[in-house]
Write a protein that holds these residues in place. Structure first.
Motif, mmCIF file in Angstrom:
data_model
loop_
_atom_site.group_PDB
_atom_site.id
_atom_site.type_symbol
_atom_site.label_atom_id
_atom_site.label_comp_id
_atom_site.label_asym_id
_atom_site.label_seq_id
_atom_site.Cartn_x
_atom_site.Cartn_y
_atom_site.Cartn_z
ATOM 1 N N ILE A 73 -8.874 27.681 -10.522
ATOM 2 C CA ILE A 73 -7.694 27.705 -9.664
ATOM 3 C C ILE A 73 -8.083 27.469 -8.204
ATOM 4 C CG2 ILE A 73 -5.894 29.210 -8.737
ATOM 5 C CD1 ILE A 73 -5.803 30.542 -11.535
ATOM 6 N N ALA A 74 -9.096 28.196 -7.748
ATOM 7 C CA ALA A 74 -9.473 28.127 -6.336
ATOM 8 C C ALA A 74 -9.960 26.743 -5.931
ATOM 9 C CB ALA A 74 -10.548 29.174 -6.043
ATOM 10 N N THR A 75 -10.654 26.061 -6.833
ATOM 11 C CA THR A 75 -11.222 24.754 -6.493
ATOM 12 C C THR A 75 -10.245 23.597 -6.707
ATOM 13 O OG1 THR A 75 -12.171 24.577 -8.724
ATOM 14 C CG2 THR A 75 -13.572 25.498 -6.976
ATOM 15 N N SER A 76 -9.050 23.907 -7.202
ATOM 16 C CA SER A 76 -8.095 22.833 -7.450
ATOM 17 C C SER A 76 -6.812 22.990 -6.637
ATOM 18 C CB SER A 76 -7.736 22.778 -8.944
ATOM 19 O OG SER A 76 -7.146 23.997 -9.366
ATOM 20 N N THR A 77 -6.830 23.902 -5.667
ATOM 21 C CA THR A 77 -5.670 24.084 -4.797
ATOM 22 C C THR A 77 -6.017 23.663 -3.385
ATOM 23 O OG1 THR A 77 -6.320 26.414 -4.528
ATOM 24 C CG2 THR A 77 -4.611 25.939 -6.149
ATOM 25 N N ASN A 78 -5.015 23.263 -2.648
ATOM 26 C CA ASN A 78 -5.180 22.741 -1.295
ATOM 27 C C ASN A 78 -4.809 23.813 -0.282
ATOM 28 O OD1 ASN A 78 -5.186 21.349 1.089
ATOM 29 N ND2 ASN A 78 -3.805 19.713 0.413
ATOM 30 N N LEU A 79 -5.753 24.240 0.535
ATOM 31 C CA LEU A 79 -5.512 25.307 1.504
ATOM 32 C C LEU A 79 -4.346 24.978 2.434
ATOM 33 C CD1 LEU A 79 -6.442 28.032 2.656
ATOM 34 C CD2 LEU A 79 -8.000 26.762 4.163
ATOM 35 N N GLU A 80 -4.205 23.720 2.800
ATOM 36 C CA GLU A 80 -3.158 23.331 3.751
ATOM 37 C C GLU A 80 -1.755 23.655 3.232
ATOM 38 O OE1 GLU A 80 -1.528 19.319 6.094
ATOM 39 O OE2 GLU A 80 -3.325 19.243 4.838
ATOM 40 N N SER A 81 -1.542 23.540 1.911
ATOM 41 C CA SER A 81 -0.204 23.753 1.353
ATOM 42 C C SER A 81 -0.180 24.895 0.339
ATOM 43 C CB SER A 81 0.297 22.478 0.688
ATOM 44 O OG SER A 81 -0.614 22.015 -0.289
ATOM 45 N N ILE A 82 -1.160 25.798 0.427
ATOM 46 C CA ILE A 82 -1.256 26.863 -0.570
ATOM 47 C C ILE A 82 -0.068 27.815 -0.513
ATOM 48 C CG2 ILE A 82 -2.543 28.564 0.817
ATOM 49 C CD1 ILE A 82 -4.363 28.915 -1.679
ATOM 50 N N ASP A 83 0.596 27.893 0.643
ATOM 51 C CA ASP A 83 1.719 28.815 0.783
ATOM 52 C C ASP A 83 3.032 28.243 0.283
ATOM 53 O OD1 ASP A 83 1.559 26.966 2.918
ATOM 54 O OD2 ASP A 83 2.931 28.185 4.123
ATOM 55 N N ILE A 84 3.074 26.973 -0.049
ATOM 56 C CA ILE A 84 4.327 26.367 -0.517
ATOM 57 C C ILE A 84 4.150 25.703 -1.880
ATOM 58 C CG2 ILE A 84 5.351 26.021 1.762
ATOM 59 C CD1 ILE A 84 4.324 23.124 1.650
ATOM 60 N N GLY A 85 3.137 26.132 -2.616
ATOM 61 C CA GLY A 85 2.845 25.520 -3.910
ATOM 62 C C GLY A 85 3.587 26.128 -5.081
ATOM 63 N N GLY A 86 4.504 27.065 -4.822
ATOM 64 C CA GLY A 86 5.272 27.656 -5.900
ATOM 65 C C GLY A 86 4.701 28.942 -6.434
ATOM 66 N N VAL A 87 3.612 29.415 -5.826
ATOM 67 C CA VAL A 87 2.986 30.670 -6.246
ATOM 68 C C VAL A 87 2.854 31.574 -5.034
ATOM 69 C CG1 VAL A 87 0.901 31.746 -7.160
ATOM 70 C CG2 VAL A 87 1.711 29.591 -8.135
ATOM 71 N N GLY A 88 3.434 32.746 -5.118
ATOM 72 C CA GLY A 88 3.301 33.683 -4.010
ATOM 73 C C GLY A 88 4.615 34.355 -3.665
ATOM 74 N N GLY A 89 4.773 34.737 -2.426
ATOM 75 C CA GLY A 89 5.932 35.477 -1.943
ATOM 76 C C GLY A 89 5.509 36.321 -0.769
ATOM 77 N N THR A 90 6.328 36.377 0.264
ATOM 78 C CA THR A 90 5.907 37.044 1.495
ATOM 79 C C THR A 90 5.732 38.553 1.325
ATOM 80 O OG1 THR A 90 8.229 37.163 2.179
ATOM 81 C CG2 THR A 90 6.927 35.334 3.029
ATOM 82 N N LEU A 91 6.367 39.158 0.322
ATOM 83 C CA LEU A 91 6.203 40.588 0.092
ATOM 84 C C LEU A 91 5.140 40.904 -0.953
ATOM 85 C CD1 LEU A 91 9.907 41.850 0.151
ATOM 86 C CD2 LEU A 91 8.187 42.106 1.940
ATOM 87 N N ALA A 92 4.583 39.883 -1.580
ATOM 88 C CA ALA A 92 3.564 40.114 -2.603
ATOM 89 C C ALA A 92 2.335 40.775 -1.985
ATOM 90 C CB ALA A 92 3.174 38.791 -3.257
ATOM 91 N N GLY A 93 1.810 41.780 -2.668
ATOM 92 C CA GLY A 93 0.631 42.473 -2.174
ATOM 93 C C GLY A 93 0.883 43.263 -0.912
#
Length: 453
Positions: A305-325
């Motif tokens: 996962i880490a080596t196949s994602t782009n840091l520049e757009s990691i926040d808008i890739g469909g995984v996450g959420g501002t309240l997560a963690g």
């Protein structure tokens, strides 16, 4: 299916219980009448309208394994927020940790030391070294499916017939009589034809799993190690180990959703059966009532996962959420895992579940009922069939909604809360033998009313 034959008696008994409920819950009725104005069906989430009776119980306060409603009625709680409060209501260590943290700030979109401790505790218990946090198990399942499609390049996921994994679109599918993948009944606003996204297989059927995986289309097998939301369906000997081998053989990401099966012990069924999934999903239980979810990954999958994602757009890739963690959830998880849901607590909870099951079986035997009772650790459940189900379809076919509603309402009227969707009872660290005896008295009384001459 109707598991009980005398429907006239059942209707009369339910009517009696309904009248009793109305007489003993006037304040809940008043609250519900007010709620009909601003809320759909008068409830904050529409499935709350499924509780038996003309309106739901309104809770005043809760502690441990008990709560009191606005009418002053006291209850033994075996529902426990459908696992969300499996550690009991308002456990002191969790309450203290949450109070301390919220006074210092609840969410920063930055990590805290509690996150390190929480991830380390989960890694120790489940044997997976890398963890991420969400706000629910639904979120965690969604994220894992996206990651699985991403790293495998495959479009479909496999699930079990009559599974439940929260509100994940791809999982609201079942098999028709011909074995085709079709939408589950009353699937609200399905976004796409589910046979395009999903392959459904029967639980305990390794041959069906291999046929699905051999197509080369399946990115992930998302499954509970035992079905729980259609009634308990336990794995046959060798099924979980066989699924593990098939997923490895066909490079299918094996995801175990342990949101409910964590009842099996501190490390869920993963630890109990020494399983080696690619990922484990957890939810509500680990936060002691504070919204949280989590997923754990193997080192290999985390690296893919880490080596196949782009840091520049990691926040808008469909995984996450501002309240997560968020800091509040992390404080709750750390306290709950380290001080409430301890290995010693699980041992005691499981013994109580064994007693609960024995009591239910005693009534089944006494009245010669064509029912059975099953258990996963500190979780027990009875169903309206003579033998334990092997597939989700068998469990679903044994359902009798009206009979279930009667038993649920009978329980509520005697100060017992069960899960409204099925006949499940959960033990918490605060549950005791008196609570189990309380359920036994209700269950025998309800059954006697159904079957007495």
């Amino acid at each position: 299916m109707q598991a009980y034959g005398d429907r006239e008696r059942l209707d009369n008994l339910f009517r009696e219980e309904n009248n009793r409920y109305i007489l003993t819950h006037p304040a809940s009725r008043e609250n519900h009448e007010k709620a009909l104005g601003p809320m759909v069906e008068g409830v904050p989430m529409i499935w709350m309208s499924k509780w038996p009776g003309p309106y739901p119980v309104y809770v005043e306060h809760a502690k441990g394994a008990h709560f009191t409603d606005v009418d002053g009625n006291m209850y033994t709680d075996f529902c426990l927020g459908d696992t969300g409060a499996m550690c009991g209501h308002a456990p002191d260590p969790t309450v203290k940790a949450v109070q301390n943290q919220i006074a210092k700030g609840s969410t920063f979109m930055l990590p805290t030391e509690d996150a390190i401790a929480s991830a380390s505790l989960l890694a120790e218990r489940f044997g997976l070294p890398k963890w991420q946090f969400t706000l629910s198990a639904t979120d965690a399942n969604r994220h894992m499916l996206r990651y699985s499609r991403h790293v495998t390049g495959r479009s479909k996921i496999a699930i079990h017939d009559y599974c439940y994994h929260g509100t994940v679109d791809e999982t609201f599918a079942v098999m028709d009589d011909a074995g085709n993948t079709v939408p589950r009944r009353d699937n609200v606003g399905k976004p796409i034809d589910l046979k395009e996204t999903t392959v459904v297989i029967p639980f305990n059927d390794l041959e069906a799993a291999e046929r699905a995986f051999a197509t080369g289309e399946v990115a992930a097998m998302l499954m509970e190690p035992a079905l729980t939301n259609i009634g308990i369906v336990l794995p046959q000997p060798g099924y979980l180990e066989g699924m593990q081998e098939l997923c490895l053989k066909y490079d299918v990401i094996w995801i175990l959703d342990e949101t409910h099966t964590i009842s099996a012990g501190p490390g869920g069924m993963t630890r109990k059966y020494n399983l080696q999934p690619d990922a484990v999903v957890l939810g509500k239980t680990i936060g002691g009532g504070v919204p949280v979810g989590a997923f754990g990954l193997t080192q290999e999958l985390a690296m893919r996962i880490a080596t196949s994602t782009n840091l520049e757009s990691i926040d808008i890739g469909g995984v996450g959420g501002t309240l997560a963690g968020n800091a509040l959830s992390m404080a709750a998880v750390r306290a709950t895992l380290s001080e409430v849901l301890t290995p010693k607590a699980f041992e005691r909870m499981e013994k109580l579940a064994e007693l609960w099951v024995a009591n239910v079986q005693q009534v089944i035997d006494e009245f010669e009922l064509p029912w059975q009772v099953s258990r996963i650790g500190c979780r027990g459940e009875y169903s309206f069939r003579a033998t334990a189900p092997i597939t989700g379809r068998e469990a679903a076919d044994a359902d009798d909604f009206e009979l279930q509603q009667y038993l649920q309402l009978h329980a509520i009227n005697r100060g017992i809360l069960m899960t409204p969707f099925h006949n499940m009872a959960l033990m918490s660290p605060a549950t005791d033998e008196e609570d189990v005896a309380h359920h036994h008295a209700h269950f025998r009384e309800a059954v006697e009313a159904l079957y007495r001459d």
